[in-house]
Design an enzyme around this catalytic site. Structure first.
Site, PDB file in Angstrom:
ATOM      1  N   ASN A   1      12.554   0.444 -27.101  1.00  0.00           N
ATOM      2  CA  ASN A   1      13.420  -0.479 -26.370  1.00  0.00           C
ATOM      3  C   ASN A   1      13.236  -1.844 -27.033  1.00  0.00           C
ATOM      4  O   ASN A   1      12.228  -2.512 -26.829  1.00  0.00           O
ATOM      5  CB  ASN A   1      12.998  -0.507 -24.902  1.00  0.00           C
ATOM      6  CG  ASN A   1      13.875  -1.420 -24.062  1.00  0.00           C
ATOM      7  OD1 ASN A   1      14.730  -2.133 -24.595  1.00  0.00           O
ATOM      8  ND2 ASN A   1      13.665  -1.405 -22.766  1.00  0.00           N
TER       9      ASN A   1
ATOM     10  N   LYS B   1       9.348  -2.563 -27.034  1.00  0.00           N
ATOM     11  CA  LYS B   1       8.536  -1.696 -26.173  1.00  0.00           C
ATOM     12  C   LYS B   1       8.628  -0.297 -26.753  1.00  0.00           C
ATOM     13  O   LYS B   1       9.725   0.110 -27.190  1.00  0.00           O
ATOM     14  CB  LYS B   1       9.099  -1.672 -24.740  1.00  0.00           C
ATOM     15  CG  LYS B   1       8.804  -2.918 -23.963  1.00  0.00           C
ATOM     16  CD  LYS B   1       9.118  -2.687 -22.482  1.00  0.00           C
ATOM     17  CE  LYS B   1       9.274  -4.012 -21.780  1.00  0.00           C
ATOM     18  NZ  LYS B   1      10.402  -4.115 -20.896  1.00  0.00           N
TER      19      LYS B   1
ATOM     20  N   ARG C   1      16.939   2.759 -26.499  1.00  0.00           N
ATOM     21  CA  ARG C   1      17.695   2.264 -25.343  1.00  0.00           C
ATOM     22  C   ARG C   1      18.738   1.265 -25.847  1.00  0.00           C
ATOM     23  O   ARG C   1      18.407   0.346 -26.596  1.00  0.00           O
ATOM     24  CB  ARG C   1      16.754   1.581 -24.369  1.00  0.00           C
ATOM     25  CG  ARG C   1      17.517   0.970 -23.225  1.00  0.00           C
ATOM     26  CD  ARG C   1      16.624   0.144 -22.347  1.00  0.00           C
ATOM     27  NE  ARG C   1      17.404  -0.360 -21.229  1.00  0.00           N
ATOM     28  CZ  ARG C   1      17.333  -1.612 -20.791  1.00  0.00           C
ATOM     29  NH1 ARG C   1      16.538  -2.479 -21.362  1.00  0.00           N
ATOM     30  NH2 ARG C   1      18.063  -1.994 -19.773  1.00  0.00           N
TER      31      ARG C   1
ATOM     32  N   HIS D   1      21.482   0.423 -15.469  1.00  0.00           N
ATOM     33  CA  HIS D   1      20.377   1.249 -14.946  1.00  0.00           C
ATOM     34  C   HIS D   1      20.771   2.731 -14.930  1.00  0.00           C
ATOM     35  O   HIS D   1      20.210   3.520 -14.168  1.00  0.00           O
ATOM     36  CB  HIS D   1      19.973   0.887 -13.498  1.00  0.00           C
ATOM     37  CG  HIS D   1      19.501  -0.507 -13.303  1.00  0.00           C
ATOM     38  ND1 HIS D   1      19.779  -1.230 -12.163  1.00  0.00           N
ATOM     39  CD2 HIS D   1      18.760  -1.321 -14.086  1.00  0.00           C
ATOM     40  CE1 HIS D   1      19.233  -2.427 -12.258  1.00  0.00           C
ATOM     41  NE2 HIS D   1      18.615  -2.511 -13.420  1.00  0.00           N
TER      42      HIS D   1
ATOM     43  N   ASN E   1      13.371  -5.774 -10.329  1.00  0.00           N
ATOM     44  CA  ASN E   1      13.749  -7.174 -10.521  1.00  0.00           C
ATOM     45  C   ASN E   1      15.263  -7.300 -10.547  1.00  0.00           C
ATOM     46  O   ASN E   1      15.849  -8.179  -9.955  1.00  0.00           O
ATOM     47  CB  ASN E   1      13.166  -7.669 -11.832  1.00  0.00           C
ATOM     48  CG  ASN E   1      12.149  -8.730 -11.589  1.00  0.00           C
ATOM     49  OD1 ASN E   1      12.273  -9.503 -10.630  1.00  0.00           O
ATOM     50  ND2 ASN E   1      11.143  -8.768 -12.429  1.00  0.00           N
ATOM     51  N   GLY E   2      15.861  -6.372 -11.303  1.00  0.00           N
ATOM     52  CA  GLY E   2      17.307  -6.174 -11.228  1.00  0.00           C
ATOM     53  C   GLY E   2      17.522  -4.950 -10.349  1.00  0.00           C
ATOM     54  O   GLY E   2      16.707  -4.040 -10.377  1.00  0.00           O
TER      55      GLY E   2
ATOM     56  N   ARG F   1      19.068 -12.939  -9.378  1.00  0.00           N
ATOM     57  CA  ARG F   1      20.531 -12.853  -9.501  1.00  0.00           C
ATOM     58  C   ARG F   1      21.171 -12.758  -8.127  1.00  0.00           C
ATOM     59  O   ARG F   1      20.662 -12.066  -7.238  1.00  0.00           O
ATOM     60  CB  ARG F   1      20.923 -11.624 -10.325  1.00  0.00           C
ATOM     61  CG  ARG F   1      20.480 -11.704 -11.748  1.00  0.00           C
ATOM     62  CD  ARG F   1      20.885 -10.454 -12.503  1.00  0.00           C
ATOM     63  NE  ARG F   1      19.761  -9.905 -13.232  1.00  0.00           N
ATOM     64  CZ  ARG F   1      19.629  -8.623 -13.551  1.00  0.00           C
ATOM     65  NH1 ARG F   1      20.558  -7.756 -13.213  1.00  0.00           N
ATOM     66  NH2 ARG F   1      18.578  -8.216 -14.209  1.00  0.00           N
TER      67      ARG F   1
ATOM     68  N   ASP G   1       9.071 -12.342  -6.472  1.00  0.00           N
ATOM     69  CA  ASP G   1       8.285 -11.110  -6.381  1.00  0.00           C
ATOM     70  C   ASP G   1       8.129 -10.756  -4.907  1.00  0.00           C
ATOM     71  O   ASP G   1       7.642 -11.553  -4.114  1.00  0.00           O
ATOM     72  CB  ASP G   1       6.918 -11.288  -7.048  1.00  0.00           C
ATOM     73  CG  ASP G   1       6.205  -9.950  -7.193  1.00  0.00           C
ATOM     74  OD1 ASP G   1       6.023  -9.254  -6.169  1.00  0.00           O
ATOM     75  OD2 ASP G   1       5.851  -9.600  -8.330  1.00  0.00           O
ATOM     76  N   MET G   2       8.557  -9.539  -4.576  1.00  0.00           N
ATOM     77  CA  MET G   2       8.570  -9.113  -3.171  1.00  0.00           C
ATOM     78  C   MET G   2       7.195  -9.212  -2.512  1.00  0.00           C
ATOM     79  O   MET G   2       7.085  -9.479  -1.323  1.00  0.00           O
ATOM     80  CB  MET G   2       9.053  -7.666  -3.083  1.00  0.00           C
ATOM     81  CG  MET G   2      10.479  -7.565  -2.709  1.00  0.00           C
ATOM     82  SD  MET G   2      10.745  -8.429  -1.152  1.00  0.00           S
ATOM     83  CE  MET G   2      12.457  -8.351  -1.067  1.00  0.00           C
TER      84      MET G   2
ATOM     85  N   GLY H   1      11.816  -0.314  -4.576  1.00  0.00           N
ATOM     86  CA  GLY H   1      12.216   0.945  -3.936  1.00  0.00           C
ATOM     87  C   GLY H   1      11.053   1.904  -3.753  1.00  0.00           C
ATOM     88  O   GLY H   1      10.949   2.591  -2.730  1.00  0.00           O
TER      89      GLY H   1
ATOM     90  N   GLU I   1      12.340   5.778 -16.930  1.00  0.00           N
ATOM     91  CA  GLU I   1      13.472   5.619 -17.850  1.00  0.00           C
ATOM     92  C   GLU I   1      13.113   6.074 -19.262  1.00  0.00           C
ATOM     93  O   GLU I   1      13.948   6.651 -19.955  1.00  0.00           O
ATOM     94  CB  GLU I   1      13.949   4.161 -17.827  1.00  0.00           C
ATOM     95  CG  GLU I   1      14.727   3.865 -16.555  1.00  0.00           C
ATOM     96  CD  GLU I   1      14.832   2.385 -16.219  1.00  0.00           C
ATOM     97  OE1 GLU I   1      13.852   1.817 -15.695  1.00  0.00           O
ATOM     98  OE2 GLU I   1      15.887   1.795 -16.485  1.00  0.00           O
TER      99      GLU I   1
END
Ligand code: ADP
Length: 402
Positions: free
Chosen positions: A7, A14, A95, A184, A215-216, A245, A286-287, A336, A388
């Site tokens: 990626n 990555k 990717r 995604h 994050n997205g 966003r 950040d949650m 999630g 992914e």
């Protein structure tokens, strides 16, 4: 068979090397700040190989070519390596963010693939050129190895026109490709396959709402295993409330801001992409920090959570209507998979639609995919950790193995 997944970003690479017989990760790492004064390389070989090992380097990496050279050196290193020779790598999966309408499936990379990815660069000006840099360098480095492009948009190409068209003059779609593409896709596809298996159904039999909250974030409506609608748009700015966003917003706010504050198009674009979402509402994205703050009574943090979960619920409601019958709602990605409050609040009050969360199961912290609905819930609720890179490796093998 060993598959290397790459990626490539504008200043990062990555990578993950998989043994595709066992689907085990052999080694993984990331190089950041390529081209800057000091770079950072982190590499890890995984348990199950001869020796465990982790290394970090901070020498300057001038460009992607040098970066990938370092990756190959580490993969074959006496201490940190997992293969003896680069020839042991059988396939490379890349990717690619935007495949536009040209790519519906993983595609073997040749000169025409590269030209088509270049042609889509205007749709993803930050990402596609960076992905291409990685592809070009890898083609030089692994000359005889098949390389495959996996597009973030491909899984969503099954959407019908009524879902992907924007209600603006049709000529603009024809001229500039302005439409919903969604992103995604690799994650939505991966959790669709996993959820179908756990439900004991074939992939083409399942109707799902897949909820990727990181994050997205994005949500997809999956009918008979295919995507029929998704929340991200022509760019990854549409839909849900995200880390930084804004998601859905009245498009006229753009012109209003330009007039009232004399902001440029670029400034407004940055505002909506980088300064909005959770960060715009409560200053944090950040949650985990947001939950800590709301537990201490921070009203803005509470509002941010309320807005995010309310938007999730609105999308779930609309996708219930789109699909009619839903086998399962599937949560994935950082929020999630880990955030029981967000899952509970996003589904709160949907009992009349047959959606009931078992709060004990929802509160359990486990790594594996699982069901968190009550016995009586007619719609299943699931957590499926996304992967992914593995999906990219699997799709690469689907093509190379043929
Ligand atoms: P990306 O979109 O960058 O791939 P991830 O899917 O890794 O992001 O999600 C990152 C986000 O997940 C973090 O910003 C954080 O908000 C959230 N997150 C991670 N762990 C937890 C946790 N234990 N509880 C709540 N949220 C979490």
């Amino acid at each position: 068979m060993k598959t290397l997944v790459i990626n490539s970003g504008s200043s990062s690479i990555k990578y993950k090397l998989f043994d595709m017989e066992s689907e085990a990760v052999l080694a993984a790492g990331v190089i950041e700040r390529i081209g800057e004064e000091s770079s950072k390389l982190e590499h890890k070989k995984y348990p199950g190989t001869e020796r465990e090992g982790k290394t970090e380097q901070n020498d300057r990496v001038a460009n992607h070519e040098e970066g990938l050279g370092k990756v190959v050196a580490l993969l074959t290193d006496a201490d940190y390596g997992v293969i003896r020779d680069r020839a042991e790598i059988d396939a490379v999966g890349h990717r690619v963010v935007h495949g536009g309408e040209a790519f519906h499936a993983p595609t073997v990379i040749d000169d025409s693939t590269i030209a088509a990815i270049e042609a889509n660069a205007s749709l993803a000006p930050l990402h596609n050129p960076a992905n291409l840099t990685g592809i070009k360098v890898a083609r030089e480095m692994f000359k005889d190895v098949p390389q495959v492009a996996i597009f973030d948009t491909a899984f969503h190409q099954s959407m019908p026109a009524k879902a992907y068209q924007y209600a603006i003059p049709y000529a603009l779609y024809k001229e500039l490709g302005i439409r919903r593409y969604g992103f995604h896709g690799t994650s939505h596809r991966y959790v669709t396959k996993k959820a179908a298996a756990l439900l004991g159904k074939k992939e083409d039999e399942v109707n799902l709402i897949t909820v990727h909250l990181g994050n997205g974030s994005s949500m997809s409506a999956i009918k008979n295993g295919k995507c029929v609608d998704t929340s991200l748009g022509m760019t990854p700015l549409a839909g849900l409330v995200m880390g930084t966003r804004c998601g859905d917003i009245d498009p006229a706010v753009h012109a209003f801001l330009a007039k009232q504050k004399g902001m440029s198009i670029e400034e407004i674009d940055t505002l909506f992409n980088k300064e909005s979402g959770l960060k715009g509402i409560c200053g944090m994205n950040d949650m985990r920090d947001i939950h800590t703050a709301r537990e201490k009574g921070d009203a803005q943090a509470q509002l941010a959570v309320d807005m995010l979960t309310y938007r999730n619920k609105k999308y779930i409601g609309s996708y219930l209507a789109v699909l009619g019958r839903v086998d399962a709602i599937v949560f994935t990605a950082g929020i999630g998979e880990n955030d029981s409050d967000v899952r509970a609040l996003s589904l709160e009050g949907l009992e009349n639609f047959g959606i009931e969360v078992d709060q004990t199961k929802n509160g359990e912290r486990k790594k594996e995919a699982r069901f968190i609905n009550t016995e009586s819930s007619t719609v299943k609720v699931m957590i499926v950790p996304t992967d992914e890179e593995l999906e990219i490796a699997q799709q690469t093998m689907e093509i190379v193995g043929q």
